[in-house]
Design a protein around this motif. Structure first.
Motif, PDB file in Angstrom:
ATOM      1  N   ASP A 192      84.038  98.496  54.331  1.00  0.00           N
ATOM      2  CA  ASP A 192      84.456  97.339  55.117  1.00  0.00           C
ATOM      3  C   ASP A 192      84.156  96.031  54.412  1.00  0.00           C
ATOM      4  O   ASP A 192      84.865  95.053  54.590  1.00  0.00           O
ATOM      5  CB  ASP A 192      83.759  97.358  56.487  1.00  0.00           C
ATOM      6  N   TYR A 193      83.062  96.011  53.605  1.00  0.00           N
ATOM      7  CA  TYR A 193      82.775  94.708  53.000  1.00  0.00           C
ATOM      8  C   TYR A 193      83.811  94.321  51.961  1.00  0.00           C
ATOM      9  O   TYR A 193      84.063  93.136  51.761  1.00  0.00           O
ATOM     10  CB  TYR A 193      81.343  94.593  52.468  1.00  0.00           C
ATOM     11  N   MET A 199      90.242  90.255  53.002  1.00  0.00           N
ATOM     12  CA  MET A 199      90.720  89.407  54.096  1.00  0.00           C
ATOM     13  C   MET A 199      90.500  87.917  53.819  1.00  0.00           C
ATOM     14  O   MET A 199      91.042  87.076  54.513  1.00  0.00           O
ATOM     15  CB  MET A 199      90.013  89.758  55.401  1.00  0.00           C
TER      16      MET A 199
ATOM     17  N   MET B  79      89.464  88.596  60.409  1.00  0.00           N
ATOM     18  CA  MET B  79      89.104  89.825  61.100  1.00  0.00           C
ATOM     19  C   MET B  79      87.589  90.002  61.156  1.00  0.00           C
ATOM     20  O   MET B  79      86.871  89.614  60.242  1.00  0.00           O
ATOM     21  CB  MET B  79      89.741  90.997  60.333  1.00  0.00           C
ATOM     22  N   PHE B  81      84.832  93.136  61.750  1.00  0.00           N
ATOM     23  CA  PHE B  81      84.834  94.591  61.716  1.00  0.00           C
ATOM     24  C   PHE B  81      83.806  95.186  62.669  1.00  0.00           C
ATOM     25  O   PHE B  81      82.891  94.505  63.123  1.00  0.00           O
ATOM     26  CB  PHE B  81      84.553  95.082  60.299  1.00  0.00           C
ATOM     27  N   GLN B  82      83.970  96.491  62.892  1.00  0.00           N
ATOM     28  CA  GLN B  82      83.101  97.179  63.847  1.00  0.00           C
ATOM     29  C   GLN B  82      81.644  97.192  63.410  1.00  0.00           C
ATOM     30  O   GLN B  82      80.757  96.833  64.160  1.00  0.00           O
ATOM     31  CB  GLN B  82      83.585  98.615  64.025  1.00  0.00           C
ATOM     32  N   ASP B  83      81.447  97.612  62.170  1.00  0.00           N
ATOM     33  CA  ASP B  83      80.086  97.907  61.740  1.00  0.00           C
ATOM     34  C   ASP B  83      79.521  96.733  60.955  1.00  0.00           C
ATOM     35  O   ASP B  83      79.867  96.537  59.803  1.00  0.00           O
ATOM     36  CB  ASP B  83      80.113  99.168  60.866  1.00  0.00           C
ATOM     37  N   GLY B  86      78.166  97.551  57.585  1.00  0.00           N
ATOM     38  CA  GLY B  86      79.079  97.887  56.499  1.00  0.00           C
ATOM     39  C   GLY B  86      79.977  96.759  56.061  1.00  0.00           C
ATOM     40  O   GLY B  86      80.553  96.819  54.991  1.00  0.00           O
ATOM     41  N   SER B  87      80.118  95.708  56.863  1.00  0.00           N
ATOM     42  CA  SER B  87      81.128  94.720  56.524  1.00  0.00           C
ATOM     43  C   SER B  87      80.554  93.531  55.759  1.00  0.00           C
ATOM     44  O   SER B  87      81.279  92.620  55.415  1.00  0.00           O
ATOM     45  CB  SER B  87      81.856  94.245  57.782  1.00  0.00           C
ATOM     46  N   LEU B  88      79.258  93.539  55.500  1.00  0.00           N
ATOM     47  CA  LEU B  88      78.667  92.474  54.681  1.00  0.00           C
ATOM     48  C   LEU B  88      78.244  93.068  53.348  1.00  0.00           C
ATOM     49  O   LEU B  88      77.621  94.125  53.302  1.00  0.00           O
ATOM     50  CB  LEU B  88      77.450  91.866  55.390  1.00  0.00           C
ATOM     51  N   HIS B  89      78.579  92.371  52.275  1.00  0.00           N
ATOM     52  CA  HIS B  89      78.251  92.863  50.942  1.00  0.00           C
ATOM     53  C   HIS B  89      76.731  92.964  50.790  1.00  0.00           C
ATOM     54  O   HIS B  89      76.028  91.974  50.941  1.00  0.00           O
ATOM     55  CB  HIS B  89      78.819  91.902  49.907  1.00  0.00           C
ATOM     56  N   PRO B  90      76.217  94.160  50.473  1.00  0.00           N
ATOM     57  CA  PRO B  90      74.762  94.352  50.486  1.00  0.00           C
ATOM     58  C   PRO B  90      74.014  93.557  49.408  1.00  0.00           C
ATOM     59  O   PRO B  90      72.814  93.384  49.505  1.00  0.00           O
ATOM     60  CB  PRO B  90      74.594  95.852  50.256  1.00  0.00           C
ATOM     61  N   ARG B  91      74.713  93.107  48.379  1.00  0.00           N
ATOM     62  CA  ARG B  91      74.023  92.393  47.296  1.00  0.00           C
ATOM     63  C   ARG B  91      74.235  90.886  47.379  1.00  0.00           C
ATOM     64  O   ARG B  91      73.978  90.175  46.421  1.00  0.00           O
ATOM     65  CB  ARG B  91      74.552  92.877  45.937  1.00  0.00           C
ATOM     66  N   GLN B  92      74.779  90.402  48.487  1.00  0.00           N
ATOM     67  CA  GLN B  92      75.040  88.970  48.572  1.00  0.00           C
ATOM     68  C   GLN B  92      74.267  88.359  49.733  1.00  0.00           C
ATOM     69  O   GLN B  92      74.155  88.968  50.795  1.00  0.00           O
ATOM     70  CB  GLN B  92      76.543  88.723  48.761  1.00  0.00           C
ATOM     71  N   THR B  93      73.777  87.149  49.516  1.00  0.00           N
ATOM     72  CA  THR B  93      73.093  86.463  50.603  1.00  0.00           C
ATOM     73  C   THR B  93      74.132  85.941  51.592  1.00  0.00           C
ATOM     74  O   THR B  93      75.319  85.842  51.277  1.00  0.00           O
ATOM     75  CB  THR B  93      72.279  85.264  50.089  1.00  0.00           C
ATOM     76  N   TYR B 131      69.377  88.278  52.721  1.00  0.00           N
ATOM     77  CA  TYR B 131      70.336  89.346  52.458  1.00  0.00           C
ATOM     78  C   TYR B 131      70.600  90.092  53.759  1.00  0.00           C
ATOM     79  O   TYR B 131      69.752  90.099  54.661  1.00  0.00           O
ATOM     80  CB  TYR B 131      69.763  90.304  51.414  1.00  0.00           C
ATOM     81  N   ARG B 147      81.788  84.091  58.982  1.00  0.00           N
ATOM     82  CA  ARG B 147      82.650  84.226  57.806  1.00  0.00           C
ATOM     83  C   ARG B 147      84.116  84.176  58.204  1.00  0.00           C
ATOM     84  O   ARG B 147      84.937  83.529  57.554  1.00  0.00           O
ATOM     85  CB  ARG B 147      82.372  85.552  57.092  1.00  0.00           C
TER      86      ARG B 147
END
Lengths: 300, 244, 285
Positions: A192-193, A199, B79, B81-83, B86-93, B131, B147
């Motif tokens: 999703d990310y 998007m 958009m 997202f549900q989760d 999962g929808s945020l980049h894990p390596r970005q602040t 993070y 965002r």
């Protein structure tokens, strides 16, 4: 800033600037890495070897090319710390300068291979379809050749020397990185990310470069470090076969090759560069293992 | 504002969305309800341009959508997202995540916009350089909403925005969404399996089953139990039963 | 609650679980007590309330690093904290069955359904392959799977989520357990399937006279299927009450949880939000 406040600044849960967040993250990784003492030892040896190679002109006791035929095959002594080789050259000095060549080759190979494999793998994985098929079949072709054989053929076709050896090794070393990067990208691109980044309207190149490759970097770094030893061995192997660095340039593999005749009587002459190769390979392997524990999210 | 006519989506040989048509007026919030596999999320992702392999006609603000979306589309449509994990980049602040849309669209004044966006979703200033793994689920979803809104879109697509959250956090996020919708005059499509959530936010909704829309009804009709299709009636009965 | 372990399946007194973090310990469970007989007990709380950790502590399934302390942590008289690993093995998957959230991850993808159930049966019963297979078939019938013969030979990826959960339940029933711990058994399922699965669990539990510990975040759902509800927040028990009295719950946290859910029957412009009160947490060392 005193040590304790610096530590607090780094470990803060609420960083107040971009750089604090970044350094805090790095510090956390370092703390995790530090717990594995074998990996720290590996890192120390690698750093030490690089320093020795860099400062070889200062540390060498003799000119590595200067021959003293009267002093051939001397055992270690106060004058020649690690003895002399079959042409009376100082082994310690040659080892230092040889480190420049061998480790320099490794660095050059990695600098060529890692970005190439990363880009090809990420593009193939992200684009999919025809692009993926073509890029991966090319990768398969290179992967199908045994590494040393392909390098041998390549060097034989060109002029033997350090540059051709580097290119030859690079040519055979990139496919595994491309495969690895592609496999990572395939899982990353459906998250999703990445959908969220798409998007924002970012171009595919931007998505790959800014968002996909950073996620591939950890596993790639680990793989590269673990591969360093095999690159050293291939470089030494080519040198040993007379297809890498050419005499009188000192290179660890070449040094063993020319001294192998004396393995029974003056064993220290070939064994010393052998130990250097062994130590470097082991150090890189330990470092790679440690990095994997820290960086690879799947293992955590 | 949003028109979807005779939309069909295929995944390989799977026909997952069948002949779906609906319209959403400007400023309206439209719900898509159904069980898993009913195709509701697929409709949303297809509008967002995240799925290829569709036919039919879709238009946003009068502009027909092609197979590829341009940058202007993504400035208008966003958009959530549900989760939120999962929808945020894990390596970005958070800072980096919020700056990305501004960079892509070349919007100046990033500094003040990011501060304002954080305020708007009621995140503390201290969250800015954290993070995602340092935030709670609700905070993450607030970041995702910030965002989506930072480039001032007029359409917001919500894919089960609260189903991964605790009910107390869900209430906060739903309140936030209704406030933002009011303040920014947003047109929304909300996908959810939860009838109560849809009834809370939406004026009208479509009930989906097996890739088709079986019924479109208003919120008032839903609350009054005036459903014509048996599947809708089942869903309503079940929802009342679970409310106890 | 002392002296009540006669007839009590589970007795928990002052259970504390701490997890190590870089700067010490995080308290996941802070001194909870309750007991469970052959009844249906619901444990409700939001994420991080320690409800799952409690269930796992009872089966000693927590990671090694976790620090578990309790005045009493007993299953049918067996002291879980002092029991040998062998004793625990006969409890886990034997006398205690655990049903987890997503059957996709808890079933072995490369083994047929029938074999997995048969293995579970063989692990705690004496008999041959044939008998195990017959037992598997009868278990699949008990969890009300239509066409159990076909399902017996299918693989986990070939069945739906609801079916997968039924198979999971069948596996857990194989050794004839005394207690079933269901940790969010239906959160991954559609509402219609959810109701069916819970009904099935309810029926099986009352038929076999087992105890049930239903761990969930869904307060109304738990109240419908359980006799008693324990409401947890931040590792502590806020309130324990009979399920039918839930709408008369006295604690502000329980009330808040019930109130902040959107409702189909009532229209509200804004949802009331939960104000977490620091006073809910008793001071604990």
């Amino acid at each position: 800033m005193s040590a304790t406040t610096r530590r607090e600044w780094l470990l803060s849960d609420t960083p107040s600037s971009r750089s604090q967040a970044r350094w805090g993250r790095r510090y956390q990784l370092w703390l995790a890495f530090r717990r594995n003492w074998l990996a720290v030892a590996g890192l120390a040896v690698v750093v030490l070897m690089l320093l020795l190679a860099i400062f070889a002109p200062l540390l060498a006791t003799h000119d590595p090319g200067a021959q003293q035929l009267a002093n051939r095959l001397q055992p270690p002594s106060a004058e020649h710390w690690l003895g002399t080789d079959e042409l009376g050259r100082d082994s310690w000095s040659r080892l230092l300068y040889g480190g420049r060549v061998t480790l320099g080759m490794v660095v050059a190979v990695v600098a060529l291979v890692a970005p190439l494999g990363l880009i090809i793998g990420c593009v193939a994985g992200y684009a999919g379809g025809m692009v993926d098929k073509v890029l991966m079949r090319v990768t398969d072709v290179f992967l199908a050749f045994p590494r040393l054989i392909l390098a041998l053929a390549f060097v034989a076709a060109m002029r033997p020397g350090v540059e051709s050896a580097v290119i030859a090794i690079a040519l055979t070393a990139w496919p595994p990185y491309a495969r690895l990067a592609r496999a990572e990208t395939l899982t990353i691109r459906n998250t999703d990310y990445i959908a969220a980044v798409r998007m924002t309207g970012a171009s595919p190149w931007r998505v790959i470069w800014k968002h996909v490759t950073p996620m591939c970097m950890p596993s790639l770094t680990v793989r590269v470090t673990l591969d360093m030893s095999s690159i050293i061995l291939t470089a030494a192997g080519l040198g040993f076969l007379g297809l890498g660095a050419q005499p009188p340039i000192p290179e660890w593999g070449t040094m063993i090759a020319t001294a192998r005749r004396f393995i029974l009587e003056q064993w220290w002459v070939p064994v010393i560069p052998g130990i250097a190769i062994f130590t470097a390979s082991l150090a890189f392997n330990l470092l790679g293992d440690g990095l994997r524990d820290v960086l690879d999210p799947k293992q955590r | 504002m949003i028109e979807v006519e005779h939309l069909n989506v295929h995944f390989g040989s799977n026909h997952v969305v069948r002949d779906v048509s609906f319209r959403v007026a400007a400023g309206e919030t439209f719900g898509l309800v159904g069980e898993s596999g009913s195709g509701k999320s697929t409709v949303l992702r297809t509008i967002a341009g995240l799925n290829a392999g569709w036919d039919g006609r879709m238009a946003v603000a009068g502009q027909a959508l092609g197979p590829r979306r341009d940058r202007a589309f993504f400035q208008r449509v966003q958009m959530v997202f549900q989760d939120p994990y999962g929808s945020l980049h894990p390596r970005q602040t958070v800072d980096r995540i919020l700056a990305e849309p501004l960079e892509v669209h070349g919007i100046p004044d990033a500094e003040s916009r990011i501060t304002r966006a954080l305020e708007e979703v009621a995140l503390p200033r201290t969250a800015r350089f954290r993070y995602p793994h340092q935030l709670s689920g609700g905070q993450r979803q607030r970041v995702a909403i910030a965002r989506a809104l930072i480039a001032d879109p007029s359409v917001l697509l919500l894919d089960e925005p609260t189903s991964a959250l605790d009910v107390s956090v869900q209430a906060e996020v739903l309140n936030l969404l209704s406030d933002l919708r009011e303040a920014r005059q947003l047109t929304c499509i909300l996908v959810s399996h939860n009838l109560a959530v849809v009834a809370h936010l939406c004026e009208r909704l479509a009930v989906m089953q097996g890739g088709r829309i079986v019924e479109i009804l208003s919120e008032a009709e839903l609350r009054a139990g005036q459903a014509r299709h048996s599947h809708t009636q089942d869903l309503i009965a079940l929802s009342h039963e679970l409310e106890g | 609650m002392s002296g009540m372990n006669n007839g009590k399946l589970v007795e928990i007194r002052d259970l504390r679980v701490d997890f190590p973090n870089p700067s010490g310990f995080t308290q996941a469970v802070r001194g909870i007590s309750f007991s469970l007989g052959r009844e249906k007990l619901g444990i409700v709380g939001e994420s991080g309330s320690g409800k799952s950790v409690t269930g796992r502590a009872l089966m000693r399934l927590l990671p090694q690093a976790a620090r578990v302390r309790a005045e009493a942590l007993r299953f049918d008289g067996v002291d879980v904290l002092a029991a040998s690993e062998q004793q625990m093995r006969s409890l886990r998957g034997g006398r205690i069955g655990l049903i987890m959230q997503d059957p996709k991850y808890s079933l072995n993808p490369v083994m047929s359904v029938g074999r997995q159930i048969a293995e579970a049966w063989l692990a705690h019963n004496k008999g041959g392959r044939r008998e195990a297979r017959d037992a598997a078939l009868s278990l699949l019938e008990q969890v009300k799977i239509r066409d159990p013969r076909r399902v017996l030979d299918s693989y986990p990826h070939e069945v739906s989520g609801g079916m997968g959960q039924r198979i999971m339940i069948a596996m857990m029933l194989a050794p004839n357990p005394d207690l079933l711990i269901a940790d969010e058994p239906t959160s991954a399922l559609d509402a219609s399937v959810q109701a069916e699965i819970l009904k099935l669990i309810e029926d099986l539990v009352s038929e076999r006279g087992m105890g049930l510990m239903l761990i969930s975040h869904d307060l109304p759902l738990v109240a419908r299927f359980c006799d008693r509800v324990v409401v947890m927040y931040a590792g502590q028990v806020m309130e324990e009450l009979p399920a039918r009295d839930l709408h008369r719950a006295s604690h502000a946290y329980t009330r808040g949880l019930l109130d902040c859910m959107p409702s189909l029957s009532r229209k509200r412009a804004r949802l009331p939000t939960l104000n977490r009160d620091a006073a809910w947490l008793e001071p604990h060392a």
